[in-house]
Structures are given as C-alpha cells and as structure tokens.
Design an enzyme around this catalytic site. Sequence first.
Site, short mmCIF file in Angstrom:
data_model
loop_
_atom_site.label_atom_id
_atom_site.label_comp_id
_atom_site.label_asym_id
_atom_site.label_seq_id
_atom_site.Cartn_x
_atom_site.Cartn_y
_atom_site.Cartn_z
N GLY A 390 0.81 -1.13 0.07
CA GLY A 390 -0.15 0.04 0.01
C GLY A 390 0.97 1.23 0.06
O GLY A 390 1.89 1.35 -0.80
N ASP A 391 0.69 2.07 0.89
CA ASP A 391 1.49 3.37 1.15
C ASP A 391 2.31 3.23 2.27
O ASP A 391 2.50 4.24 2.91
CB ASP A 391 0.49 4.43 1.10
CG ASP A 391 -0.33 4.63 2.39
OD1 ASP A 391 -0.43 3.49 2.92
OD2 ASP A 391 -0.96 5.43 2.69
N GLU A 392 2.78 2.05 2.68
CA GLU A 392 3.75 1.86 3.86
C GLU A 392 5.14 1.68 3.26
O GLU A 392 5.30 0.77 2.45
CB GLU A 392 3.25 0.94 4.69
CG GLU A 392 1.94 1.32 5.25
CD GLU A 392 1.29 0.07 6.26
OE1 GLU A 392 1.87 -0.78 6.19
OE2 GLU A 392 0.50 0.53 6.92
#
Length: 475
Positions: A390-392
Amino acid sequence: MQIRTKLTLNLLVQVLLVALVVAALLHLAQTYKTLEEAQWRHFEGHKLASELHQSVNEATQMARLYVVGRQPEHARCFHEIERMRDGEQPRPAGYDAVHWDLVLGGHAPAEALPAPAQALVDRIRAAGFSEAELALLDEARRRAAELLRVEAHAVELVSSGLDSQRAPALDMLHNPAYLQMRAAALEPVRQFMREAGQRLAFERERAADAAHDAGWLAAAALLLLALHALISTFNLDRSVRVPMAVLRDWAQTVRAGRMDRRTRLAGRSEFGELSSVIDQMADSVERNLGELREEVLRRTRAEEVVRHLANHDALTGLPALRLLHDRLERAMARAQREGQGVAVLFVDLNGFKPINDRWGHESGDAVLKAVAQRLQGGVRDADTVGRIGGDEFLVILPDVATLEIATQVRDKLDAALREPVYLPGPQILVNLSAAIGIALFPSMAGDMTTLLRLADEDMYRVKAMQKASGSAPQR
C-alpha cells in the site's frame, strides 16, 4: 562368452544384490516408522492429558471467578468450556492456555475450527491407546466430569441471584473435599503419562534393535555388491580395456569442448555397435549444441527475473517484505557482533487514498514511485528502503545506534516527502506528507518482531500528533 552375455549375468547378480540392499533399507525405514508412530502416540496422549488438565483448571477458574465476582461473562465462559469438552461446541482456532485470559481482557475470540465439534472422550478413544491407558484416561475424564458437576452447581447457586446462596457456593469451591476431588481427578493423568512413557521406552528399544539388525544386513549386502563389482571388473578387463580406452579418449575430447572427433571402432561386437551409436549421437549433439546453449541462457534469465520479482516490489522496484526481513536480520546480527545498532523507520503516507479516489490509480502509482525515489535519495548506499505494501515503506539504517541520528534522518526524509509531487495525468501538483516512526536495536528492542512493532506504534503516535496539530497536507 560374449561381452553381452557376461554383462547380463553380472547385471542379474547386481540386481539381486541391490534388491537385497533395498529390502534391508525398507526394513530399516519400517522400524523407524514404528518408532515414529510410538512417539506420536506418546505425544497425542500427552496432548489429550494436558487438554483434560487444562479444561479442569479453566472450568475451576471461571467458576470461582463467577462465584466471587458474579460477572455474567465468567458464567458464559464456564458454560462454553463445558460445551467444548462435551463436543457440543467446536474449539476456537489457536485455542491455548491463554485463550480465556485474552477473552476476559476484551480481545475478540478466534473463529471456530472448520472441523466438526468432537467430545474429548471420543478423541481419547480414537487415539489408539492400549486398554489400560484408555482406562486411566477414562477415569481421569470421569473424575473431571464429577468435578465439573460440582462447579456447575456452584454456578447455578450464584446465578439464582440470592445473596444467601453465595456463601455456600464459595465454600463448595474452596473446601477440603473439593480440593481432594481436584487432586483425585488429576492423579490418573499422572499415572497415564508414567505408563505411556514406559511403553514408549520399550517400543523404542525394540525398534532400535531391529534397526541395528537391518543396518548390519544392509552393510553385508553392500559389501557383497562391492566385492562382486571388483571381481567383474577384473574378469572383463581384457575384453573391454582397449575399446574403453578409445571411448575414454573420445569423452575427454568432448569434455574439452570439442565435438569433431569420432570413435570409429570397427567390428560387429557390442563396442562396435556402441561406437556407431556414439558417433551418430555426437553428430546430433553437435548440431543441437547451439540451440541448447540458447535455451539454457533463456532459462537462466527467466529464473533471474523470477527471483527478482519474488523479492522486489513490482511497482517501485524496492525490496519487498521478505527481502526486507532478510536484510534486517543480517543487519541486526552484524550489529550484535560488532556492538553497533540498527535503526528502523516505518513510513506511512498521509492522505494517499484520496489521491487514488480522485485522480485514479495511475496517479497513485506515480506518487508511490516518487516517494520511493525520494526515500532512496535521502539515505546512504548501505541503507535499505523497501515497500511493505500500500502506502507503507520501511527504511533500515545499519550502524545507527542513537535516537538523534535516526531523528535527523527522519527529518530529512520528512522534508523530502513534503515537496509537491507532479501528477502527469491530471497535470497538477499535490502536497504530500508522511508519518515516520522510529525504533532502535538493541536499545529499544532485542528482536525483529518487537523492533517492527515499536516502529509501527511510533508511526501511529506521530500520525496522531500530526492530526492534532493540523500538519497534514491540504489538497
């Protein structure tokens, strides 16, 4: 006698000897299988006895808690334990000794196992124990059931809601007679473990003796096979030495990378026929050698691509979670050997979902690629930047032992991420920020799981502070 006939006879003898070796090895494998089955039965018995002991303790705990505190949750747990032991309700997945502590602490219980519920007594009888061992376990189960009836009666007294019934219920679960009943319920379990252990020792000793005999048999068969090979080599030396020398020279030429030499042995003997086949094979191999090299090269490149995709994120090209774990383990091991430290930065983008929702996934992918480039540009070559999902993102900083240095790196990355990102699709600039958590090894955590958890918790703390201060980007 022709070479073909000699080889046939030698082959027949060798097949018989090999069969003898295989039979000895199969016998050896069967003895080890018998030993493994005995060990499994011992483990299953210990497991069932432990489960019976656990259910007794758990039911007693819940009953006493309910009698003392009169909390409905304790009565509900008591009846669930009762239904699970009687096979009326399946056990939760991952059911262990701390399950009820977690449930009482507010954690949601795990989902039930897909297998149908089965009473503990039925599982004991299906485990394949001896009659004496089953009798001990049945006696333990029977005594545990009597103990459970006493506890259930105490729970019913308190459930009546009458204060006058509470004192008798308390006495019922704490008097000497009740304690003696608990001890009597666990005594057959201890006797079962003792007798099962003695039987396992006997079966293990018998299996070891059988394995010793099978080992000697296999060794004798191998010795006969070796002696037969030596005798066969001596008898066939004169009839095969010269043709074999020609074939050996040809093989050495092939090993050197040349395929232009041929054996060309004359005659209609076996070696003459073999020579003709070898020359034909060499012609075919020489024609197809180029194609084989190309195929090997193609497969090698394909394997390299597969390995890279398995360890790297397809979008950003950064190391994926499995490779990140490997590098973090290596960095921690090196830091432990050299007395250094390792810092981990857990990066989570703020407001990334609205970008995907408003401008589409292509714009979101462009943002992730830009973030990956900025993170890589803000650290050293020895550091590792990876995408968890994801956005991690995760940043591994070897040889960083102090919070000050890690904070400087975090501030540098935070400043780089706050620079606007240009989206080529909608042709706009969007503001970006991230919450970055820090954890240090070994000052804050001594293992990888704790280290990652602390970094994640610190990231959420930073995210909460950013929300409170209104420092999230405005789009």
